[in-house]
Scaffold this motif. Structure first.
Motif, PDB file in Angstrom:
ATOM      1  N   GLY A 112      49.527  45.650  68.930  1.00 34.04           N
ATOM      2  CA  GLY A 112      50.893  45.640  68.146  1.00 34.04           C
ATOM      3  C   GLY A 112      51.522  44.619  69.069  1.00 34.04           C
ATOM      4  N   ILE A 113      52.761  44.773  68.809  1.00 34.42           N
ATOM      5  CA  ILE A 113      53.927  43.838  69.511  1.00 34.42           C
ATOM      6  C   ILE A 113      54.980  44.481  69.550  1.00 34.42           C
ATOM      7  CG2 ILE A 113      55.258  41.610  69.400  1.00 34.42           C
ATOM      8  CD1 ILE A 113      52.915  40.446  67.476  1.00 34.42           C
ATOM      9  N   LEU A 114      55.550  44.477  70.704  1.00 36.06           N
ATOM     10  CA  LEU A 114      56.891  45.309  70.992  1.00 36.06           C
ATOM     11  C   LEU A 114      57.992  44.031  71.508  1.00 36.06           C
ATOM     12  CD1 LEU A 114      58.703  47.556  71.140  1.00 36.06           C
ATOM     13  CD2 LEU A 114      57.994  47.696  73.901  1.00 36.06           C
TER      14      LEU A 114
ATOM     15  N   GLY B 281      65.210  46.166  68.625  1.00 34.86           N
ATOM     16  CA  GLY B 281      63.584  46.011  68.835  1.00 34.86           C
ATOM     17  C   GLY B 281      62.943  45.902  67.302  1.00 34.86           C
ATOM     18  N   ILE B 282      61.783  45.331  67.702  1.00 31.22           N
ATOM     19  CA  ILE B 282      60.916  45.131  66.557  1.00 31.22           C
ATOM     20  C   ILE B 282      59.386  45.753  67.119  1.00 31.22           C
ATOM     21  CG2 ILE B 282      59.561  43.898  65.077  1.00 31.22           C
ATOM     22  CD1 ILE B 282      61.870  41.649  65.240  1.00 31.22           C
ATOM     23  N   PHE B 283      58.807  46.668  66.319  1.00 35.86           N
ATOM     24  CA  PHE B 283      57.427  47.155  66.763  1.00 35.86           C
ATOM     25  C   PHE B 283      56.538  46.862  65.625  1.00 35.86           C
ATOM     26  CE2 PHE B 283      54.138  50.314  67.030  1.00 35.86           C
ATOM     27  CZ  PHE B 283      53.710  49.979  68.103  1.00 35.86           C
ATOM     28  N   ASP B 284      55.573  46.325  65.788  1.00 40.26           N
ATOM     29  CA  ASP B 284      54.620  46.126  64.509  1.00 40.26           C
ATOM     30  C   ASP B 284      53.134  46.440  65.135  1.00 40.26           C
ATOM     31  OD1 ASP B 284      55.336  43.542  65.982  1.00 40.26           O
ATOM     32  OD2 ASP B 284      56.016  42.919  63.980  1.00 40.26           O
ATOM     33  N   THR B 285      52.257  46.595  63.981  1.00 39.05           N
ATOM     34  CA  THR B 285      50.895  46.985  64.252  1.00 39.05           C
ATOM     35  C   THR B 285      49.860  46.264  63.428  1.00 39.05           C
ATOM     36  OG1 THR B 285      50.856  48.642  62.810  1.00 39.05           O
ATOM     37  CG2 THR B 285      51.549  49.625  65.011  1.00 39.05           C
ATOM     38  N   PHE B 286      48.818  46.113  64.257  1.00 38.58           N
ATOM     39  CA  PHE B 286      47.718  45.214  63.504  1.00 38.58           C
ATOM     40  C   PHE B 286      46.265  45.793  63.682  1.00 38.58           C
ATOM     41  CE2 PHE B 286      51.323  42.953  65.454  1.00 38.58           C
ATOM     42  CZ  PHE B 286      51.927  42.147  64.142  1.00 38.58           C
ATOM     43  N   GLU B 287      45.163  45.321  62.669  1.00 41.58           N
ATOM     44  CA  GLU B 287      43.917  45.844  62.875  1.00 41.58           C
ATOM     45  C   GLU B 287      43.358  44.864  63.888  1.00 41.58           C
ATOM     46  OE1 GLU B 287      42.165  47.711  58.938  1.00 41.58           O
ATOM     47  OE2 GLU B 287      43.436  46.116  58.484  1.00 41.58           O
ATOM     48  N   ASN B 288      43.676  43.570  63.830  1.00 38.78           N
ATOM     49  CA  ASN B 288      42.847  42.733  64.540  1.00 38.78           C
ATOM     50  C   ASN B 288      43.771  41.828  65.362  1.00 38.78           C
ATOM     51  OD1 ASN B 288      43.371  40.737  62.614  1.00 38.78           O
ATOM     52  ND2 ASN B 288      41.798  41.737  61.358  1.00 38.78           N
TER      53      ASN B 288
ATOM     54  N   ASN C 220      65.676  30.533  64.799  1.00 39.81           N
ATOM     55  CA  ASN C 220      66.722  29.862  64.605  1.00 39.81           C
ATOM     56  C   ASN C 220      68.147  30.348  64.753  1.00 39.81           C
ATOM     57  OD1 ASN C 220      65.331  27.853  63.170  1.00 39.81           O
ATOM     58  ND2 ASN C 220      64.913  28.732  61.283  1.00 39.81           N
ATOM     59  N   VAL C 221      68.225  31.662  64.753  1.00 42.91           N
ATOM     60  CA  VAL C 221      69.370  32.578  64.957  1.00 42.91           C
ATOM     61  C   VAL C 221      69.424  32.820  66.168  1.00 42.91           C
ATOM     62  CG1 VAL C 221      69.375  33.415  62.459  1.00 42.91           C
ATOM     63  CG2 VAL C 221      68.282  34.862  64.188  1.00 42.91           C
ATOM     64  N   GLY C 222      68.643  32.900  66.934  1.00 41.52           N
ATOM     65  CA  GLY C 222      68.436  33.351  68.421  1.00 41.52           C
ATOM     66  C   GLY C 222      69.872  32.749  69.269  1.00 41.52           C
ATOM     67  N   PRO C 223      70.025  31.525  69.241  1.00 41.35           N
ATOM     68  CA  PRO C 223      71.039  30.943  70.200  1.00 41.35           C
ATOM     69  C   PRO C 223      72.398  31.583  69.490  1.00 41.35           C
ATOM     70  CG  PRO C 223      69.534  29.247  69.434  1.00 41.35           C
ATOM     71  CD  PRO C 223      69.091  30.597  68.498  1.00 41.35           C
ATOM     72  N   ASP C 224      72.708  31.882  68.300  1.00 40.68           N
ATOM     73  CA  ASP C 224      74.095  32.430  67.860  1.00 40.68           C
ATOM     74  C   ASP C 224      73.938  33.878  68.221  1.00 40.68           C
ATOM     75  OD1 ASP C 224      76.652  32.449  66.633  1.00 40.68           O
ATOM     76  OD2 ASP C 224      75.629  33.187  65.135  1.00 40.68           O
ATOM     77  N   LEU C 225      72.984  34.707  68.044  1.00 37.21           N
ATOM     78  CA  LEU C 225      72.887  36.137  68.041  1.00 37.21           C
ATOM     79  C   LEU C 225      72.673  36.880  69.345  1.00 37.21           C
ATOM     80  CD1 LEU C 225      71.432  37.175  64.563  1.00 37.21           C
ATOM     81  CD2 LEU C 225      73.971  36.696  65.068  1.00 37.21           C
ATOM     82  N   LEU C 226      71.734  36.226  70.090  1.00 39.60           N
ATOM     83  CA  LEU C 226      70.936  36.712  71.331  1.00 39.60           C
ATOM     84  C   LEU C 226      71.727  36.418  72.760  1.00 39.60           C
ATOM     85  CD1 LEU C 226      67.097  36.668  70.323  1.00 39.60           C
ATOM     86  CD2 LEU C 226      68.850  38.498  70.004  1.00 39.60           C
ATOM     87  N   ALA C 227      71.903  37.370  73.499  1.00 45.58           N
ATOM     88  CA  ALA C 227      72.402  37.129  74.932  1.00 45.58           C
ATOM     89  C   ALA C 227      71.285  36.467  75.612  1.00 45.58           C
ATOM     90  CB  ALA C 227      72.949  38.349  75.449  1.00 45.58           C
ATOM     91  N   LYS C 228      70.027  36.645  75.360  1.00 44.85           N
ATOM     92  CA  LYS C 228      68.842  36.070  76.327  1.00 44.85           C
ATOM     93  C   LYS C 228      67.694  35.979  75.446  1.00 44.85           C
ATOM     94  CE  LYS C 228      67.802  40.695  78.034  1.00 44.85           C
ATOM     95  NZ  LYS C 228      67.511  41.326  79.273  1.00 44.85           N
ATOM     96  N   ASP C 229      66.662  35.172  75.935  1.00 44.71           N
ATOM     97  CA  ASP C 229      65.365  35.038  75.157  1.00 44.71           C
ATOM     98  C   ASP C 229      64.917  36.620  74.726  1.00 44.71           C
ATOM     99  OD1 ASP C 229      65.780  32.642  74.908  1.00 44.71           O
ATOM    100  OD2 ASP C 229      64.112  32.264  76.877  1.00 44.71           O
ATOM    101  N   PRO C 230      64.226  36.788  73.629  1.00 46.44           N
ATOM    102  CA  PRO C 230      63.347  37.762  73.179  1.00 46.44           C
ATOM    103  C   PRO C 230      62.384  38.214  74.282  1.00 46.44           C
ATOM    104  CG  PRO C 230      63.432  36.458  71.578  1.00 46.44           C
ATOM    105  CD  PRO C 230      64.049  35.531  72.582  1.00 46.44           C
ATOM    106  N   ASP C 231      62.255  39.626  74.593  1.00 46.77           N
ATOM    107  CA  ASP C 231      61.136  40.026  75.439  1.00 46.77           C
ATOM    108  C   ASP C 231      59.957  40.612  74.567  1.00 46.77           C
ATOM    109  OD1 ASP C 231      59.716  41.196  77.385  1.00 46.77           O
ATOM    110  OD2 ASP C 231      60.796  42.829  77.880  1.00 46.77           O
TER     111      ASP C 231
END
Length: 98
Positions: free
Chosen positions: A6-8, A52-59, A77-88
């Motif tokens: 997955g990805i968190l 947050g976002i959590f996604d899962t994958f088979e491979n 594209n929206v990160g600079p306007d919406l986010l206080a810091k880079d996504p983890d």
């Protein structure tokens, strides 16, 4: 179907941008639904500014396709306007699934 990876992604909104970030994440659902390799995709809220976002994958191919797909591009594209810091963003191994 074997879901084993997955990805968190943890996202911190700028002050007073939490609702806009939530709206962006709601729109991301359609993009995730169109991804063949993404098995599940969740967007969640922890607090007024933490999401947050959590996604899962088979491979690994599915995970890599997602990481280079439409959702990360839109977030860039929206990160600079919406986010206080880079996504983890963290790749994770799924230990158990029900």
């Amino acid at each position: 179907m074997t879901i084993d990876r997955g990805i968190l992604a943890l996202l911190e909104a700028k002050p007073d941008k939490g609702e806009e970030l939530a709206a962006f994440l709601e729109q991301g659902r359609a993009l995730a639904a169109a991804e063949e390799g993404t098995v599940t995709w969740y967007a969640f809220k922890v607090s007024d500014t933490t999401y947050g976002i959590f996604d899962t994958f088979e491979n690994e191919d599915g995970r890599q396709a997602h990481l280079s797909g439409a959702i990360p591009a839109a977030l860039a594209n929206v990160g600079p306007d919406l986010l206080a810091k880079d996504p983890d963003i963290r790749p994770v191994d799924v230990v158990a699934v029900k």
